[in-house]
Design a protein around this motif. Structure first.
Motif, PDB file in Angstrom:
ATOM      1  N   THR A  33       0.828  -1.210   0.000  1.00 32.70           N
ATOM      2  CA  THR A  33       0.000   0.000   0.000  1.00 32.70           C
ATOM      3  C   THR A  33       0.860   1.258   0.000  1.00 32.70           C
ATOM      4  O   THR A  33       0.525   2.245  -0.669  1.00 32.70           O
ATOM      5  CB  THR A  33      -0.934   0.011   1.222  1.00 32.70           C
ATOM      6  OG1 THR A  33      -0.169  -0.210   2.404  1.00 32.70           O
ATOM      7  CG2 THR A  33      -2.011  -1.039   1.091  1.00 32.70           C
ATOM      8  N   VAL A  34       1.966   1.243   0.727  1.00 29.47           N
ATOM      9  CA  VAL A  34       2.862   2.405   0.719  1.00 29.47           C
ATOM     10  C   VAL A  34       3.529   2.557  -0.644  1.00 29.47           C
ATOM     11  O   VAL A  34       3.744   3.677  -1.119  1.00 29.47           O
ATOM     12  CB  VAL A  34       3.916   2.282   1.836  1.00 29.47           C
ATOM     13  CG1 VAL A  34       4.914   3.437   1.766  1.00 29.47           C
ATOM     14  CG2 VAL A  34       3.254   2.269   3.197  1.00 29.47           C
ATOM     15  N   VAL A  35       3.836   1.437  -1.301  1.00 24.29           N
ATOM     16  CA  VAL A  35       4.430   1.506  -2.643  1.00 24.29           C
ATOM     17  C   VAL A  35       3.527   2.277  -3.597  1.00 24.29           C
ATOM     18  O   VAL A  35       3.972   3.150  -4.344  1.00 24.29           O
ATOM     19  CB  VAL A  35       4.699   0.081  -3.182  1.00 24.29           C
ATOM     20  CG1 VAL A  35       5.021   0.127  -4.678  1.00 24.29           C
ATOM     21  CG2 VAL A  35       5.845  -0.566  -2.419  1.00 24.29           C
ATOM     22  N   PHE A  36       2.229   1.974  -3.570  1.00 21.78           N
ATOM     23  CA  PHE A  36       1.314   2.580  -4.541  1.00 21.78           C
ATOM     24  C   PHE A  36       0.736   3.913  -4.062  1.00 21.78           C
ATOM     25  O   PHE A  36       0.343   4.736  -4.887  1.00 21.78           O
ATOM     26  CB  PHE A  36       0.166   1.606  -4.853  1.00 21.78           C
ATOM     27  CG  PHE A  36       0.602   0.395  -5.612  1.00 21.78           C
ATOM     28  CD1 PHE A  36       0.949   0.490  -6.952  1.00 21.78           C
ATOM     29  CD2 PHE A  36       0.695  -0.845  -4.991  1.00 21.78           C
ATOM     30  CE1 PHE A  36       1.365  -0.631  -7.663  1.00 21.78           C
ATOM     31  CE2 PHE A  36       1.101  -1.964  -5.696  1.00 21.78           C
ATOM     32  CZ  PHE A  36       1.440  -1.853  -7.034  1.00 21.78           C
ATOM     33  N   ALA A  37       0.691   4.127  -2.755  1.00 18.63           N
ATOM     34  CA  ALA A  37       0.056   5.349  -2.248  1.00 18.63           C
ATOM     35  C   ALA A  37       1.052   6.382  -1.734  1.00 18.63           C
ATOM     36  O   ALA A  37       0.649   7.515  -1.441  1.00 18.63           O
ATOM     37  CB  ALA A  37      -0.930   4.996  -1.125  1.00 18.63           C
ATOM     38  N   GLY A  38       2.326   6.024  -1.621  1.00 22.44           N
ATOM     39  CA  GLY A  38       3.306   6.945  -1.060  1.00 22.44           C
ATOM     40  C   GLY A  38       3.428   8.244  -1.830  1.00 22.44           C
ATOM     41  O   GLY A  38       3.455   9.331  -1.246  1.00 22.44           O
ATOM     42  N   VAL A 421       7.519   9.542  -2.566  1.00 24.77           N
ATOM     43  CA  VAL A 421       8.049   8.520  -3.468  1.00 24.77           C
ATOM     44  C   VAL A 421       9.158   7.736  -2.772  1.00 24.77           C
ATOM     45  O   VAL A 421       9.292   6.523  -2.980  1.00 24.77           O
ATOM     46  CB  VAL A 421       8.554   9.164  -4.776  1.00 24.77           C
ATOM     47  CG1 VAL A 421       9.203   8.125  -5.679  1.00 24.77           C
ATOM     48  CG2 VAL A 421       7.409   9.840  -5.508  1.00 24.77           C
ATOM     49  N   GLN A 422       9.946   8.404  -1.939  1.00 24.43           N
ATOM     50  CA  GLN A 422      10.997   7.698  -1.203  1.00 24.43           C
ATOM     51  C   GLN A 422      10.399   6.634  -0.287  1.00 24.43           C
ATOM     52  O   GLN A 422      10.953   5.532  -0.167  1.00 24.43           O
ATOM     53  CB  GLN A 422      11.820   8.693  -0.389  1.00 24.43           C
ATOM     54  CG  GLN A 422      12.969   8.060   0.377  1.00 24.43           C
ATOM     55  CD  GLN A 422      13.980   7.413  -0.551  1.00 24.43           C
ATOM     56  OE1 GLN A 422      14.381   7.996  -1.550  1.00 24.43           O
ATOM     57  NE2 GLN A 422      14.389   6.192  -0.237  1.00 24.43           N
ATOM     58  N   SER A 423       9.284   6.939   0.356  1.00 25.08           N
ATOM     59  CA  SER A 423       8.604   5.939   1.178  1.00 25.08           C
ATOM     60  C   SER A 423       8.192   4.742   0.329  1.00 25.08           C
ATOM     61  O   SER A 423       8.309   3.586   0.770  1.00 25.08           O
ATOM     62  CB  SER A 423       7.375   6.562   1.855  1.00 25.08           C
ATOM     63  OG  SER A 423       7.737   7.612   2.723  1.00 25.08           O
ATOM     64  N   SER A 424       7.719   5.008  -0.881  1.00 21.59           N
ATOM     65  CA  SER A 424       7.361   3.918  -1.785  1.00 21.59           C
ATOM     66  C   SER A 424       8.589   3.100  -2.168  1.00 21.59           C
ATOM     67  O   SER A 424       8.540   1.863  -2.213  1.00 21.59           O
ATOM     68  CB  SER A 424       6.685   4.482  -3.039  1.00 21.59           C
ATOM     69  OG  SER A 424       5.490   5.165  -2.716  1.00 21.59           O
ATOM     70  N   MET A 425       9.697   3.786  -2.469  1.00 20.48           N
ATOM     71  CA  MET A 425      10.928   3.081  -2.817  1.00 20.48           C
ATOM     72  C   MET A 425      11.380   2.177  -1.665  1.00 20.48           C
ATOM     73  O   MET A 425      11.791   1.022  -1.882  1.00 20.48           O
ATOM     74  CB  MET A 425      12.026   4.090  -3.150  1.00 20.48           C
ATOM     75  CG  MET A 425      11.851   4.799  -4.485  1.00 20.48           C
ATOM     76  SD  MET A 425      12.149   3.679  -5.883  1.00 20.48           S
ATOM     77  CE  MET A 425      13.867   3.273  -5.642  1.00 20.48           C
ATOM     78  N   ASN A 426      11.328   2.710  -0.454  1.00 15.41           N
ATOM     79  CA  ASN A 426      11.722   1.899   0.705  1.00 15.41           C
ATOM     80  C   ASN A 426      10.881   0.630   0.802  1.00 15.41           C
ATOM     81  O   ASN A 426      11.404  -0.457   1.076  1.00 15.41           O
ATOM     82  CB  ASN A 426      11.575   2.723   1.981  1.00 15.41           C
ATOM     83  CG  ASN A 426      12.509   3.920   2.026  1.00 15.41           C
ATOM     84  OD1 ASN A 426      13.488   3.986   1.282  1.00 15.41           O
ATOM     85  ND2 ASN A 426      12.202   4.863   2.889  1.00 15.41           N
TER      86      ASN A 426
END
Length: 517
Positions: A33-38, A421-426
């Motif tokens: 969810t963080v990948v797609f919503a970050g 986006v960095q949260s998604s990358m992580n």
């Protein structure tokens, strides 16, 4: 948020004994969810007034945590009815609802973190990099301290009282803490009027932030890309905004630094449930693991406290390089543990077909040197592994704080987008870790995960070093004076010095007498 996360893991293990299926589903759902919503969260932070974004994210987070805690308490209270009268589907539905609420609460926590820790602190620092480093260090120290205290407190309530009381305690605390947090944030907001000006960038004469230079102001915002397709439908617009946020991230100069940070998430070399489960399988008792967890947290806290001093002496980029290097040096002990005495490492275990459930605690392989009841013949391997992980905490948090400060110092208009986006990358790299563990879930194949994790962290150093090289023009530590001189000016100085040397030689030759020649 950590309390409810820890509680959910314990709850789901108890509701499905002998299996890590629900905890794995919960962790994987959070990551995806963080990948797609970050990026969407980060863009919303950029487009919202600071106080409004802080209020909404904090209110939603606490409301969802309270709802999740209530569901947990009700699930334990009606557990027998859910299992027997609804043929087990009631318990599955309850666990699914808990996973959904916990995942949404995590998204709100990401938004709150971006608002306060990625945006507010930059403005509060007033543009001074050293002040920002001190604030980041203080915030991270508080986080690490609460990360030690929160699971202990929740665990004591669960053990000595009951799960229902623990759920009620968490819900009540979040209701109370919401008003306390709102009051404190409002006081901070009033104390720093610059927080009310969204596009203001304060520059310090002492040491300006990276995001305040002319190059940074030329970075495009998401609206530049979004407006190109303003005549498209709703779904197309949302997809366009998603793509626009990622385009901004990958076209920005901090991209390689961010990828270096994301590489740190693709590792099992940390005190998470995976490594602790492996250590338990090698005969390390829970009491010792608890002590080692506290020691590792204390060493990480030392790294966080030392970070401002490193920045003051070395600068952010060189501090990050040293942080990555210290972590890699410490983790070489973990690599050595793969072949040390007492290791269960056996790559052929990957082909074993008798183990069908990678989530189970059981260890049915005949090649195992240890089990969850009996320890191995030698503890050398697991001692090296845990020693490397503990020592690496210092370099890990120094590197983490360095990269996060680099990401904080981007332009005000895209700071939320970049950090979203960095949260998604992580989480992309964190999801890759989960998939690797699912592919190699046995103690005999944990050595493969160690080597992959070490390689990922080395790759993180390479990415951050490439950013530092582009930013500073060099990697070696003795260019402090030359660093302030442009390369073309250095070349000109060398040429002038060479011409002066030739002229002095010509004058000396002309001044010599014929007898001397």
């Amino acid at each position: 948020m950590l309390c409810i996360t820890y509680y959910l893991f314990v709850l789901q293990v108890e509701l499905s004994p002998g299996s890590l299926k629900w905890p794995a589903i919960y962790g994987l759902t959070q990551s995806l969810t963080v990948v797609f919503a970050g990026s969407t969260i980060g863009r919303w932070v950029d487009r919202s007034p600071r106080w409004k974004a802080a209020q909404i994210s904090l209110a939603v987070q606490n409301l969802l945590v309270v709802a999740c805690s209530v569901c947990v308490g009700l699930t334990f209270y009606f557990r027998e009815i859910l299992v027997t009268e609804v043929s087990g589907w009631g318990l599955t539905a309850a666990c699914s609802l808990i996973v959904i609420l916990g995942t949404l609460a995590n998204l709100a926590s990401v938004a709150s973190s971006i608002v306060v820790y990625k945006d507010w602190v930059v403005i509060i620092a007033g543009g001074d990099s050293q002040t920002l480093a001190s604030i980041n260090s203080t915030c991270r120290s508080i986080d690490l301290t609460t990360n030690m205290i929160a699971p202990i407190a929740v665990g004591q309530v669960m053990y000595f009282v009951s799960h229902i009381v623990a759920a009620t305690t968490i819900a009540s605390w979040n209701v109370l803490s919401f008003f306390i947090e709102c009051f404190l944030l409002w006081r901070i907001y009033l104390e720093f009027p610059s927080l009310a000006v969204k596009d203001q960038t304060v520059i310090s004469e002492k040491q300006p932030l990276q995001g305040s230079n002319d190059k940074e102001s030329d970075q495009p915002t998401a609206d530049v890309y979004i407006n190109k397709g303003s005549d498209r439908g709703f779904s197309a617009k949302r997809f366009g905004r998603f793509v626009a946020s990622w385009r901004i991230y990958f076209s920005h100069e901090v991209r390689n630094a961010g990828i270096g940070l994301a590489c740190l998430y693709m590792t099992v070399l940390g005190f998470d449930s995976i490594t602790m489960g492996y250590s338990y399988s090698q005969g390390v008792p829970e009491s010792i693991l608890g002590i080692l967890l506290a020691v590792g947290a204390a060493i990480g806290l030392l790294g966080s406290v030392a970070f401002p001093s490193f920045v003051r002496c070395l600068g952010v980029e060189r501090t990050g390089l040293y942080g990555f290097a210290l972590e890699i040096a410490s983790l070489t002990l973990c690599v050595a543990s793969v072949w040390a005495p007492g290791t269960p490492f056996d790559p052929s275990a990957v082909s074993i077909s008798t183990i069908v459930d990678p989530f189970t605690f059981q260890n049915t392989s005949s090649n195992s040197t240890g089990s969850y009841q009996e320890g191995p013949e030698s503890y050398t391997s697991v001692i090296l592994l845990l020693s490397g992980i503990i020592l690496a905490r210092f370099g890990l948090w120094v590197a983490d704080l360095s990269v996060n400060q680099v990401l904080q110092q981007v332009d005000d208009q895209i700071r939320g987008t970049i950090n979203g986006v960095q949260s998604s990358m992580n989480m992309i790299f964190d999801t890759a870790k989960f998939l690797l563990v699912i592919a190699c879930p046995w103690p005999q194949t944990f050595g493969i995960l160690i080597c992959i994790s070490f390689t990922a962290i080395c790759a993180g150093w390479v990415f951050f070093a490439s950013y530092s090289l582009k930013k500073r023009g060099h990697l070696l530590p003795f260019h402090k004076v030359i660093n302030t001189i442009p390369p073309e000016q250095i070349h000109q100085i060398k040429m002038e010095a060479k011409d002066e040397k030739n002229d002095e030689g010509a004058v000396r030759r002309n001044s010599l007498s014929p007898s001397q020649t």
